[in-house]
Design an enzyme around this catalytic site. Structure first.
Site, PDB file in Angstrom:
ATOM      1  CE  LYS A   1      -3.597   1.817   2.776  1.00 54.68           C
ATOM      2  NZ  LYS A   1      -4.407   2.022   3.856  1.00 54.68           N
TER       3      LYS A   1
ATOM      4  CD  GLU B   1       5.862  -3.825   3.392  1.00 47.77           C
ATOM      5  OE1 GLU B   1       5.119  -4.913   4.181  1.00 47.77           O
ATOM      6  OE2 GLU B   1       6.322  -3.007   4.204  1.00 47.77           O
TER       7      GLU B   1
ATOM      8  CE  LYS C   1      -6.359   1.695  -0.800  1.00 47.13           C
ATOM      9  NZ  LYS C   1      -6.348   2.110   0.641  1.00 47.13           N
TER      10      LYS C   1
ATOM     11  CE1 TYR D   1     -14.585   3.165  -3.084  1.00 46.66           C
ATOM     12  CE2 TYR D   1     -12.950   3.921  -4.461  1.00 46.66           C
ATOM     13  CZ  TYR D   1     -13.527   3.477  -3.168  1.00 46.66           C
ATOM     14  OH  TYR D   1     -12.476   3.667  -2.045  1.00 46.66           O
TER      15      TYR D   1
HETATM   16  C1  PBG Z   1      -7.125   2.728   5.490  1.00 45.01           C
HETATM   17  C2  PBG Z   1      -7.650   2.961   4.195  1.00 45.01           C
HETATM   18  C3  PBG Z   1      -7.499   3.509   3.241  1.00 45.01           C
HETATM   19  C4  PBG Z   1      -7.589   3.602   2.328  1.00 45.01           C
HETATM   20  C5  PBG Z   1      -8.704   1.839   1.753  1.00 45.01           C
HETATM   21  N1  PBG Z   1      -7.908   1.843   3.746  1.00 45.01           N
HETATM   22  C6  PBG Z   1      -7.273   5.630   2.964  1.00 45.01           C
HETATM   23  C7  PBG Z   1      -6.163   5.887   4.099  1.00 45.01           C
HETATM   24  O1  PBG Z   1      -5.027   4.510   3.256  1.00 45.01           O
HETATM   25  O2  PBG Z   1      -5.688   6.888   4.031  1.00 45.01           O
HETATM   26  C8  PBG Z   1      -8.587   4.329   0.635  1.00 45.01           C
HETATM   27  C9  PBG Z   1      -9.477   3.406  -0.340  1.00 45.01           C
HETATM   28  C10 PBG Z   1      -9.522   4.512  -1.734  1.00 45.01           C
HETATM   29  O3  PBG Z   1      -8.892   5.898  -1.514  1.00 45.01           O
HETATM   30  O4  PBG Z   1     -10.682   4.213  -2.247  1.00 45.01           O
HETATM   31  N2  PBG Z   1      -8.132   2.322   6.216  1.00 45.01           N
END
Ligand code: PBG
Length: 324
Positions: free
Chosen positions: A195, A233, A248, A313
Site C-alpha cells: 500500500k 512486503e 493499492k 467503486y
Molecule cells: C485505510 C484505508 C484507506 C483507503 C482504504 N483503507 C485510506 C488511507 O490509507 O489513507 C483508501 C481507499 C480509497 O482511496 O479508495 N483504512
C-alpha cells in the site's frame, strides 16, 4: 512495398473477430464493492468527493447489498464510520460497533454475500492515524495488539474475511496467531501488502473523515518510487500467512501488480481507489471523456496487469452494464 505475410489488421476487421481474439476479460465475480456504513437509520448520503457513492446506514446498506446480489456482485468491503472518535480508536473494538452490527445484520438478509472488513484504526482515531500514536509516531506493536482485538470482534460478528490496511509490520502474523487461538483458523486474510502513500486517496479521506490531523502516512505506507520493496512486503505477508495479497492504488502501479503476480503466483487483488474513480467521474461530467469507455479500459488494464480481484467503486456500474 514488401510485407511479411502476417497482416495483424486481418483479425481486427469485425467486432466478432475482435471479441474472439480478446485476451483479457472482466468478470463481475472478480469484483469487490466497497461500502461506507454510518450509524443511524434511513441514511443514504451521497459522498461529494465520490459521485455515485454513499454513506449508508445499516438498513440502507442491506438494500444495497441485495441489489448487488442481483447484479452478481458477491463480495463487499466494509468501511465503518463510528459514532465517536478518540485517541485510541476505542469505538473499533466494541462488540456492538458499527461494523460489528452491520455484519450481523447483513448476514441475516444476505447470508451468501462474502463480507470483508477493512481492518484499521484511521476511521476511529481522533488524530486520523492507523493506530496508537506516541511521540507523534505510529507505534507498531501496541497498535498490533489492538488490531488483533478488532479482528476478533469482527470474527465474532461473522465476518467472512479481514483486510488489514494499516501497513503495520508483522500484522498478518499477529492476526493469524490471534485468530487461530480463538478458533478462527479458517478466516481468510486479504492483506493490503503493498500500500503506497498516495495522493489518490484524497476523495476517500473525505468519505470517512480520516485525514491525519498532523503529519502524513509516509512512515508506514510505501514510497511510490519502490517496486523491490513491494516484493519484500508481499514475500513477508505470504510467509506470515496472507491468503490474498493486495496492491493499492492500482492504476499508477500496474507494473507492481505484474511484478508481484509473476514472482509469487499468489491470489492478488488490486484496489482501484477513490482518486482513480473520481478523476474519471469528474472528467466525464465535464464532457472531456466518455466515462463508460474509460471505466472499461482502466478496469481491463488492472486485470491485464495480473490482478485476480479488483476492488472498485465502479463494481456496481460495471455489473449493471453487463446486465443490460
Ligand atoms: C485505510 C484505508 C484507506 C483507503 C482504504 N483503507 C485510506 C488511507 O490509507 O489513507 C483508501 C481507499 C480509497 O482511496 O479508495 N483504512
Amino acid at each position: 512495398m514488401h510485407f511479411p505475410s502476417s497482416r495483424l489488421r486481418r483479425l481486427r476487421q469485425t467486432a466478432a473477430l475482435r471479441s474472439l481474439l480478446a485476451e483479457t476479460s472482466l468478470r463481475v465475480e472478480n469484483f469487490i464493492a466497497p461500502l461506507f456504513i454510518v450509524p443511524g437509520k434511513g441514511i443514504e448520503k451521497e459522498i461529494s468527493s465520490l459521485p455515485g457513492q454513499y454513506q449508508l446506514s445499516i438498513d440502507k446498506a442491506i438494500s444495497k447489498a441485495k441489489h448487488f446480489e442481483q447484479l452478481g456482485i458477491k463480495s463487499l468491503l466494509l468501511f465503518g464510520i463510528p459514532e465517536y472518535k478518540d485517541e485510541t480508536g476505542s469505538a473499533a473494538l466494541k462488540a456492538d460497533g458499527i461494523i460489528q452490527r452491520a455484519v450481523r445484520e447483513l448476514k441475516k438478509d444476505c447470508p451468501e454475500m462474502c463480507l470483508i472488513s477493512d481492518l484499521c484504526f484511521c476511521e476511529y482515531t481522533s488524530h486520523g492515524h492507523c493506530g496508537i500514536i506516541k511521540d507523534r509516531q505510529l507505534e507498531n506493536d501496541t497498535s498490533l495488539d489492538l488490531l488483533v482485538r478488532q479482528a476478533e470482534t469482527h470474527a465474532d460478528a461473522g465476518i467472512d474475511m479481514i483486510a488489514p490496511s494499516g501497513m503495520l509490520d508483522g500484522c498478518v502474523a499477529a492476526l493469524r496467531r490471534g485468530l487461530d487461538e480463538k478458533g478462527y483458523m479458517n478466516l481468510p486474510i486479504m492483506s493490503y501488502s503493498a500500500k503506497f502513500a498516495s495522493g489518490f486517496y484524497g476523495p476517500f479521506r473525505e468519505a470517512v473523515d480520516s485525514t491525519p490531523q498532523f503529519g502524513d502516512r509516509q512512515a508506514y505506507q510505501m514510497a511510490y518510487t519502490n517496486v523491490n520493496e513491494a516484493l519484500r512486503e508481499v514475500a513477508l505477508d505470504i510467509e506470515e500467512g496472507a491468503d490474498i495479497v493486495m496492491v493499492k492504488p492500482a492504476l499508477a502501479y500496474l507494473d507492481v501488480i505484474r511484478a508481484i503476480k509473476d514472482k509469487f503466483a499468489h491470489p492478488t487483488a488490486a484496489y482501484n481507489v477513490s482518486g482513480e474513480y473520481s478523476m474519471i467521474k469528474l472528467a466525464a461530467k465535464q464532457g472531456l471523456i466518455d466515462g463508460e469507455k474509460l471505466m472499461l479500459e482502466v478496469l481491463t488494464s488492472i486485470k491485464r496487469a495480473g490482478a485476480d480481484i479488483i476492488i472498485s467503486y465502479f463494481a456496481e456500474e460495471f455489473a449493471s452494464l453487463r446486465k443490460t
